[in-house]
Scaffold this motif. Sequence first.
Motif, mmCIF file in Angstrom:
data_model
loop_
_atom_site.group_PDB
_atom_site.id
_atom_site.type_symbol
_atom_site.label_atom_id
_atom_site.label_comp_id
_atom_site.label_asym_id
_atom_site.label_seq_id
_atom_site.Cartn_x
_atom_site.Cartn_y
_atom_site.Cartn_z
ATOM 1 N N LEU A 120 7.797 4.565 -0.244
ATOM 2 C CA LEU A 120 7.307 3.633 -1.251
ATOM 3 C C LEU A 120 6.018 2.938 -0.769
ATOM 4 C CD1 LEU A 120 7.935 2.201 -4.014
ATOM 5 C CD2 LEU A 120 8.976 0.380 -2.639
ATOM 6 N N LEU A 121 6.075 2.491 0.499
ATOM 7 C CA LEU A 121 4.889 1.838 1.080
ATOM 8 C C LEU A 121 3.707 2.797 1.107
ATOM 9 C CD1 LEU A 121 6.248 -0.245 4.113
ATOM 10 C CD2 LEU A 121 5.379 -1.105 1.918
ATOM 11 N N LYS A 122 4.008 4.037 1.503
ATOM 12 C CA LYS A 122 2.953 5.053 1.597
ATOM 13 C C LYS A 122 2.253 5.243 0.244
ATOM 14 C CE LYS A 122 3.979 8.547 4.425
ATOM 15 N NZ LYS A 122 4.398 9.885 4.931
ATOM 16 N N ASP A 178 -12.573 0.184 7.180
ATOM 17 C CA ASP A 178 -13.140 -0.938 7.952
ATOM 18 C C ASP A 178 -13.267 -2.154 7.039
ATOM 19 O OD1 ASP A 178 -14.628 -2.685 9.492
ATOM 20 O OD2 ASP A 178 -16.360 -1.370 9.714
ATOM 21 N N GLY A 179 -12.345 -3.087 7.180
ATOM 22 C CA GLY A 179 -12.301 -4.267 6.322
ATOM 23 C C GLY A 179 -11.315 -4.073 5.184
ATOM 24 N N GLN A 180 -11.680 -3.174 4.272
ATOM 25 C CA GLN A 180 -10.895 -2.977 3.048
ATOM 26 C C GLN A 180 -9.398 -2.799 3.315
ATOM 27 O OE1 GLN A 180 -12.514 -0.044 0.203
ATOM 28 N NE2 GLN A 180 -10.430 0.594 -0.285
ATOM 29 N N PHE A 181 -9.051 -1.983 4.305
ATOM 30 C CA PHE A 181 -7.622 -1.725 4.507
ATOM 31 C C PHE A 181 -6.864 -2.968 4.967
ATOM 32 C CE2 PHE A 181 -3.800 -0.248 6.734
ATOM 33 C CZ PHE A 181 -3.167 0.308 5.625
ATOM 34 N N GLY A 182 -7.535 -3.868 5.658
ATOM 35 C CA GLY A 182 -6.877 -5.109 6.092
ATOM 36 C C GLY A 182 -6.473 -5.996 4.911
ATOM 37 N N ILE A 183 -7.259 -5.942 3.830
ATOM 38 C CA ILE A 183 -6.932 -6.698 2.608
ATOM 39 C C ILE A 183 -5.759 -6.023 1.904
ATOM 40 C CG2 ILE A 183 -7.849 -7.676 0.466
ATOM 41 C CD1 ILE A 183 -10.719 -6.871 1.593
ATOM 42 N N GLU A 184 -5.882 -4.700 1.757
ATOM 43 C CA GLU A 184 -4.837 -3.936 1.074
ATOM 44 C C GLU A 184 -3.489 -4.089 1.788
ATOM 45 O OE1 GLU A 184 -8.044 -0.515 -0.368
ATOM 46 O OE2 GLU A 184 -6.506 -0.019 1.133
ATOM 47 N N ALA A 185 -3.544 -3.998 3.126
ATOM 48 C CA ALA A 185 -2.302 -4.082 3.911
ATOM 49 C C ALA A 185 -1.644 -5.447 3.731
ATOM 50 C CB ALA A 185 -2.589 -3.816 5.386
ATOM 51 N N ALA A 186 -2.452 -6.512 3.757
ATOM 52 C CA ALA A 186 -1.903 -7.862 3.580
ATOM 53 C C ALA A 186 -1.300 -8.011 2.185
ATOM 54 C CB ALA A 186 -3.010 -8.895 3.802
ATOM 55 N N LEU A 238 4.252 -13.574 19.706
ATOM 56 C CA LEU A 238 5.117 -13.401 18.542
ATOM 57 C C LEU A 238 4.952 -12.001 17.948
ATOM 58 C CD1 LEU A 238 6.080 -15.819 15.774
ATOM 59 C CD2 LEU A 238 5.039 -13.640 15.094
ATOM 60 N N ILE A 239 3.689 -11.560 17.822
ATOM 61 C CA ILE A 239 3.434 -10.212 17.281
ATOM 62 C C ILE A 239 4.046 -9.174 18.225
ATOM 63 C CG2 ILE A 239 1.657 -8.513 16.689
ATOM 64 C CD1 ILE A 239 -0.200 -10.915 15.967
ATOM 65 N N ASP A 240 3.779 -9.352 19.507
ATOM 66 C CA ASP A 240 4.292 -8.436 20.529
ATOM 67 C C ASP A 240 5.829 -8.332 20.463
ATOM 68 O OD1 ASP A 240 5.253 -7.404 23.041
ATOM 69 O OD2 ASP A 240 3.256 -7.747 23.882
ATOM 70 N N SER A 241 6.513 -9.491 20.442
ATOM 71 C CA SER A 241 7.983 -9.456 20.476
ATOM 72 C C SER A 241 8.553 -8.917 19.159
ATOM 73 C CB SER A 241 8.547 -10.850 20.793
ATOM 74 O OG SER A 241 8.136 -11.761 19.799
ATOM 75 N N THR A 242 7.849 -9.181 18.061
ATOM 76 C CA THR A 242 8.292 -8.646 16.763
ATOM 77 C C THR A 242 8.218 -7.119 16.774
ATOM 78 O OG1 THR A 242 7.475 -10.635 15.659
ATOM 79 C CG2 THR A 242 7.887 -8.709 14.272
ATOM 80 N N LEU A 243 7.087 -6.591 17.256
ATOM 81 C CA LEU A 243 6.943 -5.125 17.303
ATOM 82 C C LEU A 243 7.934 -4.521 18.290
ATOM 83 C CD1 LEU A 243 3.049 -4.606 17.108
ATOM 84 C CD2 LEU A 243 4.716 -4.912 15.269
ATOM 85 N N GLU A 244 8.091 -5.186 19.411
ATOM 86 C CA GLU A 244 9.042 -4.746 20.438
ATOM 87 C C GLU A 244 10.454 -4.636 19.844
ATOM 88 O OE1 GLU A 244 8.352 -4.351 23.916
ATOM 89 O OE2 GLU A 244 10.428 -3.637 24.116
ATOM 90 N N GLU A 287 3.863 -1.882 7.720
ATOM 91 C CA GLU A 287 5.216 -2.285 8.159
ATOM 92 C C GLU A 287 5.138 -3.346 9.253
ATOM 93 O OE1 GLU A 287 8.102 1.582 7.473
ATOM 94 O OE2 GLU A 287 6.818 1.531 9.256
ATOM 95 N N ALA A 288 4.245 -3.133 10.208
ATOM 96 C CA ALA A 288 4.080 -4.104 11.289
ATOM 97 C C ALA A 288 3.688 -5.459 10.724
ATOM 98 C CB ALA A 288 3.025 -3.608 12.280
ATOM 99 N N LEU A 289 2.759 -5.429 9.764
ATOM 100 C CA LEU A 289 2.303 -6.679 9.160
ATOM 101 C C LEU A 289 3.440 -7.364 8.387
ATOM 102 C CD1 LEU A 289 -0.284 -8.362 9.059
ATOM 103 C CD2 LEU A 289 -0.920 -7.155 6.959
ATOM 104 N N ILE A 290 4.242 -6.574 7.685
ATOM 105 C CA ILE A 290 5.420 -7.114 6.969
ATOM 106 C C ILE A 290 6.306 -7.887 7.954
ATOM 107 C CG2 ILE A 290 7.630 -6.429 5.912
ATOM 108 C CD1 ILE A 290 6.059 -4.120 4.531
#
Lengths: 408, 408
Positions: free
Chosen positions: B3-5, B91-99, B335-341, B396-399
């Motif tokens: 779905l995300l894809k 470059d740039g655009q995907f960071g907006i879309e991902a958020a 926090l990001i590190d431990s979340t991904l971990e 997913e990581a950003l979620i």
Amino acid sequence: MELLKSKVEETSKKITQFGYEEGAGMTRLLYTKEWLSAQNTFLELFEKSGFQAYSDDVGNIYGRLEGTEYPDQVIMSGSHVDTVVNGGNLDGQFGIEAAFIAMQYLKDKHGSPKRTLEVVSLAEEEGSRFPYVFWGSKNIVGIADNDAVKGLTDNKGVNFVDAMKQCGFDFATERTVRKDIKAFVELHIEQGKVLETEGKQLGVVTSIAGQRRYNITLKGEANHAGTTPMGYRKDTVYAFSKICCQSIDKAKAEGDPLVLTFGKVVPKPNTVNVVPGDILFTMDCRHTDKEKLIGFSDQIIEDMKQICAEMEIEIDVDLWMDEEPIPMDPALVDLIDSTLEAKGANYKRMHSGAGHDAQIFAPRVPTGMIFIPSIAGISHNPAEQTDIDDLTVGVEALINVLYELAYN
Amino acid sequence: MELLKSKVEETSKKITQFGYEEGAGMTRLLYTKEWLSAQNTFLELFEKSGFQAYSDDVGNIYGRLEGTEYPDQVIMSGSHVDTVVNGGNLDGQFGIEAAFIAMQYLKDKHGSPKRTLEVVSLAEEEGSRFPYVFWGSKNIVGIADNDAVKGLTDNKGVNFVDAMKQCGFDFATERTVRKDIKAFVELHIEQGKVLETEGKQLGVVTSIAGQRRYNITLKGEANHAGTTPMGYRKDTVYAFSKICCQSIDKAKAEGDPLVLTFGKVVPKPNTVNVVPGDILFTMDCRHTDKEKLIGFSDQIIEDMKQICAEMEIEIDVDLWMDEEPIPMDPALVDLIDSTLEAKGANYKRMHSGAGHDAQIFAPRVPTGMIFIPSIAGISHNPAEQTDIDDLTVGVEALINVLYELAYN
């Protein structure tokens, strides 16, 4: 001396007007109206001074003083009348003026020579209008390649043959090979600063260096200058720098007369924040010894291939000019040397690192060259200059040498 | 995941159309009609998805999901909507879309957040139309310099302020400084190939490297390549090569994260048969540690002055960019590190060698960055690309990170 000096100034003034522009120096290209005016002026000057003046098919201009004892043995001296774009009024031109003034002087002082004296104003040497060099001298010794020039155009699209015809010339009706030249002596500015640095007024040229020119391209990998760690790079500017350092250091260790130059360097994309993935550079290598020229330059190319292999960078080598060294005639070199020595001249034996019409004559007729200093070594530039005293000393030297050759 | 894809593909398609040209990639410059269409489309997308959508004075576009418990604590994520000329659509655009996709997902799955979530499409970062960078983010944190941009024109002569007005924007009526941002998280492509080379799908950015950029000119002496013996030369290409070799060798010895690049090299006259008398080259040096950046680059400049002094070559050094390294917020990095971990992600901690909007936020609000891989490290190029699986893993990581920040 004062008389010669004023002759030098007067003759130079007459010829320099054709192609001179204030601040832009001399531009007198083959088969242009400036070129035609200069050649016609030489023709008139020769005639007025009692020379038999004539032109050949392609526009070389001659002034002849017939020899009394050996009229078929010609002692020829002169140089080329054309210039580079925005050049000076000495490179080529002064060699013609010096020969003319010297021969006038000899005729006035000693009468007719035993051997025939001929001053020549060669049509072309520089290749500045059309990409073909030594057109004048090559026609005299019979090695001009008409087929090679037929298709050439200048940068305005004018065809070589049409430009020639507009000046009233056409190809030689049959291949002429002058068999009567007993010696060719060219006086030329050094275009370097060896004489100036060593405080000498004259150079006796022993040989003209051979030269090899290369275009070399390296292919590595273009990368972001910020995000690519040093260990990930295939940086062609770094590879070039290694090649340049190692090669120049080896050239310095090898010593004179070897010279090695990396004159052109064009990285891609050539911008501050990209690791350069491609580079084009040139290498120019010269030496008076054929074996050493080949041996050294081949070794440098092997070295750079090794450097590139270690860096996983691709290399492409294009050897696009490969001219052998041309020795001057040893007997003529000795005669010039001993003549100057006897007159107490301040001179040195040296080679020429630049090409000259003499190299076209040398393999076919006994040939020698005399250099005079260039101020700061500058040439092919409006600032090209030689002290008037040095110009006059050059004419005197030529007088003495031509006397030995034509009157003895 | 599937779905995300499909969300990633669908959203990318909607935005990429504005500025895309077959074979030429993306060109979407500040305050052009492509730029305006992209921003308006984001505004509509945010609105349709139930976000409070709004724009600020200069054209940054926001989509807001009001927090239920701490509405005044904003967790912001996004990146810039502009591109370089002939760049890519990530470059740039995907960071907006991902958020945007991540926040939609969280809202659909978990309802309203405790803290306010805001996606931002920043007006400008690249400086590709006008020579001013980070216009979008600088306006948000109140450090934009209106006086500096007032006189700027693009390469067609259009004034910055006029271009802005044509899109319906003007300077902020008063200097706004968002005081409510509790955290800023930017997802961005790496634009390098560290992740790809090391087989990682995600990078947790610990800091953004500082950079110093220089223009350096050397003045030696132009000479004839044939007539100037090696010992007489002041060859600036040789001097540059010595500098480049020694400096790069030192940079390699210093090791990561230092990078050093000589990207631009322009000798004069840049021709095969002249010893180059002048050269201009650039140096770009980056490091994540301020003291080391200054210490290393200062030392390299001293070294090159030494090399030039020994060769009697003049040197002029112009340091025209001097940006300090910017650390990300250590608590947010952890926090990001431990979340991904905790999610078993395939990631590594790393620095960013390129500049990002995050560096404008970082000194003022707790800021973090997540990198996803760039295929072959290529960016600022139509070939810029990231595998669709890696794009999705990024979302997913950003979620997961935004969940920790806004729902916990």
